[in-house]
Enzyme design. Sequence first.
Site, PDB file in Angstrom:
ATOM      1  N   HIS A  42      -7.317  23.995  24.526  1.00  0.00           N
ATOM      2  CA  HIS A  42      -8.194  22.986  25.151  1.00  0.00           C
ATOM      3  C   HIS A  42      -9.456  22.759  24.309  1.00  0.00           C
ATOM      4  CE1 HIS A  42      -5.971  23.812  28.978  1.00  0.00           C
ATOM      5  NE2 HIS A  42      -5.983  25.038  28.499  1.00  0.00           N
TER       6      HIS A  42
ATOM      7  N   SER B 132     -17.603   7.045   1.886  1.00  0.00           N
ATOM      8  CA  SER B 132     -18.003   5.925   2.728  1.00  0.00           C
ATOM      9  C   SER B 132     -18.709   4.922   1.851  1.00  0.00           C
ATOM     10  CB  SER B 132     -18.944   6.420   3.827  1.00  0.00           C
ATOM     11  OG  SER B 132     -19.825   5.405   4.251  1.00  0.00           O
ATOM     12  N   SER B 133     -18.581   3.646   2.190  1.00  0.00           N
ATOM     13  CA  SER B 133     -19.246   2.651   1.334  1.00  0.00           C
ATOM     14  C   SER B 133     -20.749   2.698   1.506  1.00  0.00           C
ATOM     15  CB  SER B 133     -18.702   1.244   1.614  1.00  0.00           C
ATOM     16  OG  SER B 133     -19.212   0.728   2.819  1.00  0.00           O
TER      17      SER B 133
ATOM     18  N   ARG C 205       0.808  -1.220   0.000  1.00  0.00           N
ATOM     19  CA  ARG C 205       0.000   0.000   0.000  1.00  0.00           C
ATOM     20  C   ARG C 205       0.843   1.273   0.000  1.00  0.00           C
ATOM     21  NH1 ARG C 205      -5.375   0.071   0.525  1.00  0.00           N
ATOM     22  NH2 ARG C 205      -6.354   2.065   1.052  1.00  0.00           N
TER      23      ARG C 205
ATOM     24  N   HIS D 282      26.105 -16.931   5.515  1.00  0.00           N
ATOM     25  CA  HIS D 282      26.791 -15.693   5.902  1.00  0.00           C
ATOM     26  C   HIS D 282      26.660 -14.755   4.713  1.00  0.00           C
ATOM     27  CE1 HIS D 282      29.919 -12.862   6.897  1.00  0.00           C
ATOM     28  NE2 HIS D 282      30.021 -13.390   8.092  1.00  0.00           N
TER      29      HIS D 282
ATOM     30  N   SER E 221      33.197  -8.240   7.473  1.00  0.00           N
ATOM     31  CA  SER E 221      31.859  -8.030   6.915  1.00  0.00           C
ATOM     32  C   SER E 221      31.288  -6.655   7.245  1.00  0.00           C
ATOM     33  CB  SER E 221      30.878  -9.065   7.467  1.00  0.00           C
ATOM     34  OG  SER E 221      31.372 -10.345   7.267  1.00  0.00           O
TER      35      SER E 221
END
Lengths: 455, 455, 455, 455
Positions: free
Chosen positions: B153, B279-280, B13, B78, B105
């Site tokens: 607030h 919205s569906s 996604r 490895h 490595s």
Amino acid sequence: MSKFDNISPVDYRYFDEEVAKFLSDTAYTKYKLAVELALVKALAKRGICPPEALKDIEKACAEVTPEEACAEEEKTRHDIRALVNCIRAKVSDSAKPYVHMTATSYDIIDTANAARFRDVTREILVPALSDLEKTLIAIAEREAETVQVGRTHGQHAVPITFGYAIAGYVSRLGQSILALQDLAGQLKGKFSGAVGAYNASSLFFDDPEGFEKDVLAEMGLEPVESATQVTQPEPMARLMAEVTIAAGVMANLADDMRHLQRTEIGEIGEEFSATQVGSSTMPQKRNPINFENAKSLWKIIVPRIVTVFMDQISEHQRDLTNSASGRTYAETIAYTVSMAKRLTKTMQKISVDKAHLEANMALQKGMIAAEPLYILLASLGHPDAHEKVRTLTLETQKGGKSLEDVALADAELAPYLEKMADVQKNILKNPASYTGVAAEKAKKIAREWKKNLSL
Amino acid sequence: MSKFDNISPVDYRYFDEEVAKFLSDTAYTKYKLAVELALVKALAKRGICPPEALKDIEKACAEVTPEEACAEEEKTRHDIRALVNCIRAKVSDSAKPYVHMTATSYDIIDTANAARFRDVTREILVPALSDLEKTLIAIAEREAETVQVGRTHGQHAVPITFGYAIAGYVSRLGQSILALQDLAGQLKGKFSGAVGAYNASSLFFDDPEGFEKDVLAEMGLEPVESATQVTQPEPMARLMAEVTIAAGVMANLADDMRHLQRTEIGEIGEEFSATQVGSSTMPQKRNPINFENAKSLWKIIVPRIVTVFMDQISEHQRDLTNSASGRTYAETIAYTVSMAKRLTKTMQKISVDKAHLEANMALQKGMIAAEPLYILLASLGHPDAHEKVRTLTLETQKGGKSLEDVALADAELAPYLEKMADVQKNILKNPASYTGVAAEKAKKIAREWKKNLSL
Amino acid sequence: MSKFDNISPVDYRYFDEEVAKFLSDTAYTKYKLAVELALVKALAKRGICPPEALKDIEKACAEVTPEEACAEEEKTRHDIRALVNCIRAKVSDSAKPYVHMTATSYDIIDTANAARFRDVTREILVPALSDLEKTLIAIAEREAETVQVGRTHGQHAVPITFGYAIAGYVSRLGQSILALQDLAGQLKGKFSGAVGAYNASSLFFDDPEGFEKDVLAEMGLEPVESATQVTQPEPMARLMAEVTIAAGVMANLADDMRHLQRTEIGEIGEEFSATQVGSSTMPQKRNPINFENAKSLWKIIVPRIVTVFMDQISEHQRDLTNSASGRTYAETIAYTVSMAKRLTKTMQKISVDKAHLEANMALQKGMIAAEPLYILLASLGHPDAHEKVRTLTLETQKGGKSLEDVALADAELAPYLEKMADVQKNILKNPASYTGVAAEKAKKIAREWKKNLSL
Amino acid sequence: MSKFDNISPVDYRYFDEEVAKFLSDTAYTKYKLAVELALVKALAKRGICPPEALKDIEKACAEVTPEEACAEEEKTRHDIRALVNCIRAKVSDSAKPYVHMTATSYDIIDTANAARFRDVTREILVPALSDLEKTLIAIAEREAETVQVGRTHGQHAVPITFGYAIAGYVSRLGQSILALQDLAGQLKGKFSGAVGAYNASSLFFDDPEGFEKDVLAEMGLEPVESATQVTQPEPMARLMAEVTIAAGVMANLADDMRHLQRTEIGEIGEEFSATQVGSSTMPQKRNPINFENAKSLWKIIVPRIVTVFMDQISEHQRDLTNSASGRTYAETIAYTVSMAKRLTKTMQKISVDKAHLEANMALQKGMIAAEPLYILLASLGHPDAHEKVRTLTLETQKGGKSLEDVALADAELAPYLEKMADVQKNILKNPASYTGVAAEKAKKIAREWKKNLSL
């Protein structure tokens, strides 16, 4: 697209097809289609949707692909509407009204999620953990009598048996498996519409809650007691917390195993294949990479529970801020399965090095008998036994003699030592026998969990 | 393999090709090959590796694929040894000794990581954030004079301008961009071998630290001051913390924007495409899904910083427990880029609803002038101005009159009101003018950050 | 009230008076009073507040106690209004108007917080970390030449020196100290009123931003570029992230030290006082409790950074959801100071056990020379040096001979060994000499950081 | 010492004496003494410890203070040894041997912790949550029929009732209360000695597990199935996870309530005392500070669960890295109790503003009927009902007419509207009646939880 073009290690290095069967986006789409179909089946059972329409829709649901849905979503910018459009496009006009009838998106999504997380827990995660459990049980039984020095604070304490140490993990992991089974069954579906009050379904049914039950029964789920647009987040949070707990038990096991492989300790060995390379430059290295990997996966898993708990908050009848985040829960399951599978394979082949176990036990010149000596002296009335033994151990550390010899040479102790039973005196001589009930408990716990989990 | 077969949303996604160019496993392999090549180039510059061998190795490095390396890793278990074997298999015997010469490595891995995280920060993340910054600057300037009620607030406080509110984000995001640029440049490489003490390179060079510098210069990096097998984890931790901070600034912006879109507030609108579905089931819905998505991604990002801080601990000269976990840092960058790009697109098209701004301002019958009224009364010597005004507002709330009218009708206040300057009295009449220096500051901050970031 | 009646360990077990001088609630009140006074001083300098009123208010600010403020808060349910009422109650009527004039609560609170976190960082945290740094520098110098086997994955790798291992921490901690100093200086004050737009101060001053500068200058602070009711949260988040990073460096050090004390390793020892008890039942125990404590404090500290990042989000011109949470940041500082102080004391007295260091080095029969052997063979043209040496080490592990002996007995290797320089051959014989530039770097880093931090 | 001299807000601002009775350090000492006494009682019941010695020790345990223990710990540097020394110093020589007999420190500590966390959960936390539950039940019943617009994404969706919204919290909180009760009962004690294998007790008892049962029975606890030096960490982790979940439910409630108090929404009001001050400068403010405080405490609580999960890892038979961190769990309980108590008080007095509820419902000109209209059209065979209604709502938004009027004026819809039942048509006219089964469910859930929790 190659899996190496991915960004998340869960999709290349730790990719697991068994898990993907439930938790990939493709699988997710299938689950959502299954819920859309469950709805129509329930409509058909109630005689609302005619059998041909059901058939039509069943066929369509089997055909829709994530690719199609994704292309449609480009237009609608709404994933479930897109899916519904894809189904509708494949059915006759007379079947169309039954597709998604009375449903809101999250009736589909939350029900699909409950089903797939239940299924992946039951069919992949619990079996993977049970395989590890079985492996640990076998070790607990096999090594029930294998004496090992107990270690607290990284220091030699008093003896146990290696089987008993493993039995502790049998017990902890076993309980987590049982808890996961229980919590997977607590996940609930919903079919109560846009704000959870059955507004739409009440237009058609006298018993909208009964209708919800019918739909969810097709998925093997029960309805949540109360919903908003979304189901209650707590059952999923409890499941994910328990997944985290299971990962924690495994991480602790892995930490113990890798430390027991330290060059200086060498009590166990991780199997090394003939062609395996320990280091690109140090050809002698035999690194405990599987156990290290388990610990590293645990560091991925643990903090992510915070995302789950943050998702408990959804404003009013819901906001969408749990949508992207909710998708990542699948990764936590995948990593935990990965830990379990890899640890099982590794534990199946660990070697236990008895010579090193014995050599380590002998390292401290019998000082691991300090505890029984102190306790016996105290019980025989020595006024300050702990302090007395503490000074004996200081003497032992400095000199070349064992704690037994130091104690026997101590005039003050003579009258107490005389009073000791033979079996008690013997512990001073042979501290390795001071293992309490370790062996029996190892076997008992092994037995118990074979039964509890039918392994 | 379809991207929908993936488990992590970052790979379906939210998959972003630009990011993958730096952070996919394929990209990672390319960076590791680039470091292997940088080493041989440095050897060639010092006359150790002959030109033909360099050429040979250069060609091989361009050819090795992640698929090959992965197949070889099945054997070696490895990853870097596998990569080295793949290169060696493609070069002449005389070139073979120069491949990976003296390297361990993690000389390769940590240097590759420093380079790719530096590059993705500079070339993708910072530009994406700068695009958002530019968009916000334009809004700050355009709406510098657009009066809006300030909210603390969730309650009406005193007025600001919408441009000033946005300018606050310009300032916060701008600072984070500068910090990211700086921190990307702080990432360091290493070429000091298996335990960081230049053991192997000291066998060949009098100045192993000089040789390290040469290798890293090929990658545009400087060496870390001190290393174990791995580089110091702190520079990466600082970068990731700042990425988290940038995400936090964007999440705050997103939260503000989605609340301003509440049905009852309606001061801004997210653009809605003609075919978009809210919205569906509720066709009227216009949901602030882009801002909600940003908040949701933030919930993914924030807890993961804990994994990064956990990775600071690596025992002695290193354990491997940061290996799997370190791979997930890429996801955090990807999600943050996704947030930035999506917010930019969304902010570019938000509409500002002046009618609603004004209507909201009028909602409280002028009570937002309570602050200036109290302050002016106090400065004019009223003995208890705050308490006096508090009771006036209670009266205003109950009755139908505005605060101005209630104040003017109050006998006790008359002598004070008389003493006020016209400009001061005017604020009672027109509280919307009480915006302090909001407009000027909005413009000044916009100007400042265009300059700071050369936007 | 006894400190044992407290619930948080930061207030009983880990209580530190030096920290409390800045971070207790009492100290917080003093800082808030200092800001209230700074405001009046600035008013006086501008000729607004008469000198007698300033004097009056200065006296009052010195007298107000947290107990008084708390009692008043019972009535007002607002902490700053309560404080202001307490000041006003102690001054003449003519002085009253100047108290808190044009200020909003968070002008006081955020400025007080910036000042106290800056001060505690500079005066307590950085000095505590610098004491540890100094201690580590002394060890790095003293043990610069003390050879120790390097360990990766808990397995013996190639040698370093103990001083070099410690120098790595000198470098990491030193950088964190510099970063903390810098970030403490980045904390900013604010005096821009209820929504950050200087609404109130604009009623009185032509240059409200200039007035803000005057007030903050009294506290030694600069103004934030842009504010809402509250200051920007990012500078504090950056400081707290760096505190977490410093704690991570210390936790890594602590982990290393406690593992080096394992019974089987025994390379260092934590000093044990004559009367100290290791275990309530095992008198011989010498547990690395100080290092364990450091790790445990780290587990407290790390997750709490998430609270800080969550506090970046405050809706519109602010919500109060960062108020209680913001109070807990003080604890993180206190725990980090506790870690630093305790580690300093413990590191000052650790003993380094040379006998164990040497014994451990000898454990693997010279196999730590596998790396140089492989590298030298490769450089001399051996076609498959890594694989060759890997098989030699397998042989060494099985038999009783050292790697050197096994190599010398190998016919295939003879021509290569002949070509080696003496200094190279010597490493096979005496692998402990294969320490690269460890000793020099230890000294260089120690020197560097004494200079950087003027220690 | 004043409580304001503390650093943690849990010890000054949020200090709660009821909680401290179980979770302060003083309380902890009392619990540890109770376990030491439980041991001696079990010894006495088995005839090992003579009655006078028991009496002697009982008296001593009642007298030891945390201050004494702390002073002794200065010497021993071991908390339990210090406590034991304090008891021993108060008893006759003949009683001394029975003090702490066969016990290891963590037999005492872990058993004390299990007991005190069980007790505080049962006696303080669950009752506090139940008070809130009761309050919510009363609101759910009282407001069961109070119609409120449902909100998803902050946008008007379809109607519910306010009582139904609250009933959702009744259901979620109720389940958490039940889970907490269950999990408190799952906490287990241990009396299996230094490494969990009953090494010491096996010296004296044939049935050391039976003896453990006897000791723990005195504390009302059962033994854990398997232990190391410490008990299994998972039962405590599960309890703490559920505490976090309970806090999450409350935080969600608090968020909803504070948003419903936004100036523009105004559907509920937090009671404001006559002398309360909303803002130090804005006298008209009525801020939802109690709900904001709940959210802020939640931000403290959630990340700390990570510390708990980190504490699952303890090496071998234990390391001490869970000691300091384990002490902080008490704070999480304290903050959760604080949230519950404050929310109860606040919810008891919220006012529900019916005028605003109705005004808000009317805001969108009947567009909340878009869902039923679409669903009914679809069920009546309209080929593209969702799209059709979407365009009607766009028209409604632009014009001055209600959705009903727009629909009635639409020729295409006429045949469908005709077919609708009266009750269905009525919903278009009066969308507020579209509340599904909200009212009934609110009452049913309230009834259910009064029964489940015997409230």
